[in-house]
Scaffold this active site. Sequence first.
Site, PDB file in Angstrom:
ATOM      1  N   TYR A   1      44.281  40.496  76.628  1.00 57.25           N
ATOM      2  CA  TYR A   1      43.767  39.710  77.748  1.00 57.25           C
ATOM      3  C   TYR A   1      44.917  39.307  78.672  1.00 57.25           C
ATOM      4  CZ  TYR A   1      41.016  36.182  80.201  1.00 57.25           C
ATOM      5  OH  TYR A   1      40.358  35.459  81.178  1.00 57.25           O
ATOM      6  N   GLU A   9      43.285  25.497  76.629  1.00 54.61           N
ATOM      7  CA  GLU A   9      43.332  26.875  76.134  1.00 54.61           C
ATOM      8  C   GLU A   9      44.549  27.616  76.701  1.00 54.61           C
ATOM      9  OE1 GLU A   9      39.551  28.608  75.493  1.00 54.61           O
ATOM     10  OE2 GLU A   9      40.293  30.631  75.845  1.00 54.61           O
ATOM     11  N   ASP A  41      34.202  30.476  81.050  1.00 55.67           N
ATOM     12  CA  ASP A  41      33.534  30.084  79.803  1.00 55.67           C
ATOM     13  C   ASP A  41      33.335  28.571  79.737  1.00 55.67           C
ATOM     14  OD1 ASP A  41      33.919  32.740  79.371  1.00 55.67           O
ATOM     15  OD2 ASP A  41      35.334  32.518  77.725  1.00 55.67           O
ATOM     16  N   SER A  47      34.582  29.487  71.221  1.00 51.52           N
ATOM     17  CA  SER A  47      35.779  28.645  71.347  1.00 51.52           C
ATOM     18  C   SER A  47      35.620  27.632  72.474  1.00 51.52           C
ATOM     19  CB  SER A  47      37.041  29.491  71.534  1.00 51.52           C
ATOM     20  OG  SER A  47      36.822  30.510  72.453  1.00 51.52           O
TER      21      SER A  47
HETATM   22  C1  GLA Z   1      36.950  35.615  78.526  1.00 54.91           C
HETATM   23  C2  GLA Z   1      37.687  34.532  79.300  1.00 54.91           C
HETATM   24  C3  GLA Z   1      37.043  34.296  80.655  1.00 54.91           C
HETATM   25  C4  GLA Z   1      36.828  35.597  81.431  1.00 54.91           C
HETATM   26  C5  GLA Z   1      36.192  36.662  80.536  1.00 54.91           C
HETATM   27  C6  GLA Z   1      36.134  38.011  81.189  1.00 54.91           C
HETATM   28  O1  GLA Z   1      35.652  35.205  78.186  1.00 54.91           O
HETATM   29  O2  GLA Z   1      37.716  33.328  78.563  1.00 54.91           O
HETATM   30  O3  GLA Z   1      37.821  33.385  81.390  1.00 54.91           O
HETATM   31  O4  GLA Z   1      38.025  36.044  81.998  1.00 54.91           O
HETATM   32  O5  GLA Z   1      36.877  36.802  79.304  1.00 54.91           O
HETATM   33  O6  GLA Z   1      35.289  37.979  82.294  1.00 54.91           O
END
Ligand code: GLA
Length: 401
Positions: A234, A172, A184, A140
């Site tokens: 999350y 996002e 990310d 993504s």
């Molecule tokens: C996802 C989120 C990141 C980070 C990871 C866990 O990839 O997009 O920002 O928090 O999880 O480390």
Amino acid sequence: MRSPALTDAIEPQALRAQLERLEPEIATGSGAVRIVRAPGRVNLIGEYTDFNQGYVLPAAIDREIRIAFIPTGDRRVVLHRLDNSERGAFDLDQLPQRTGEWLDYAVGTAWALSQAGVELRGLRGVIGSDLPTGAGLSSSAAIELAVAHALLADPLEAPDAMALARLAQRGENGFVGVQSGLMDQFAVACGQAGAALLLDCRSLDWRSVVLPLDQVRLVVCDSGQARQLTGSAYNVRRAQCDTAVAILAGHDPAIRSLRDVSAELLDEAAAGGWLEPVVLKRATHVVRENQRVIETIAALEAGDLLALGELFAASHSSLRNLFEVSSPALDALVGIAVATPGVVAARMTGAGFGGCTINLVRPDAVEDLRAAVESSYASRTGFVARVFPVVPAAGAGPMSA
Ligand code: GLA
């Protein structure tokens, strides 16, 4: 190794041919076609530390998303996905509502860039990819950064890589509705060939960390279990971390994030019953995981492979037991990996709830790991895994067409 079939499908020539097929009246001579690319990422260590203003150590990888497109004079964006033949379209002046589909990542990016006053233009494009989607390798974020580069009206005036990463994250958070941290988008935007990236998520200072790739290869094992519940679980984890900070700040006003919490204060909080058990577990993971990132850098610099193995193992078990984001499939993959001679370190990578593990593997043991996974993983879990080496790659940007 990359699958040759997939690699061929994202070669510039193949992408141009698809664009001409799908947009026949717009795709005139090949000189008009531009191509942008954005890699996926693995995170070596530092999980769920980013939104707690801590440290992360990701690397962009040589699996990527590419968009071949023709910029248009109108304000219409049309994107054809080649992997599943889906088509997404929207108008830059009238962005659609969130739908819960992949196009949200493109629309969210357009929304954040427009809000920041970045000038955008319409396009007709095709998206090709050899990056598994929904596997925890940041497909993504790769869509977001590829779309960001494609939409820029004047690529020469592009915001720098970190600024684009922050805008994509804003899209996002604000449009897609996942309260993710910066890791990310940062890794996808700022990746460097041959190196991992150490990011301080408070100051946003970062530097590259060269990996001993002569001694260990990076090997991804995709559990075949699509990530589950990512958005809601999350966001719950993020809220639990915020709760910990609010309570701990009541005891020490200098605390602004879990980054500021020492192991001693955590012990005091535990002894004093300041935090409810689940919140204490989340906070304990984050505080210790930050420390593990620092220790991983030291171990990499010292070439201490034994220490790397211990740090990855501690990170995985903390993600399983304290942060509770692993899955039986990920645990099985890590179990198989650490029992394979020549595997130096193994842990889940990314948000968890399915997805992938990252493994540091001696070059002559890569095939042994593949064989070990093939012989026992499916019967233990009911999923089929894919094992593939990756190398750290450069961050998102235009390709010379
Ligand atoms: C996802 C989120 C990141 C980070 C990871 C866990 O990839 O997009 O920002 O928090 O999880 O480390």
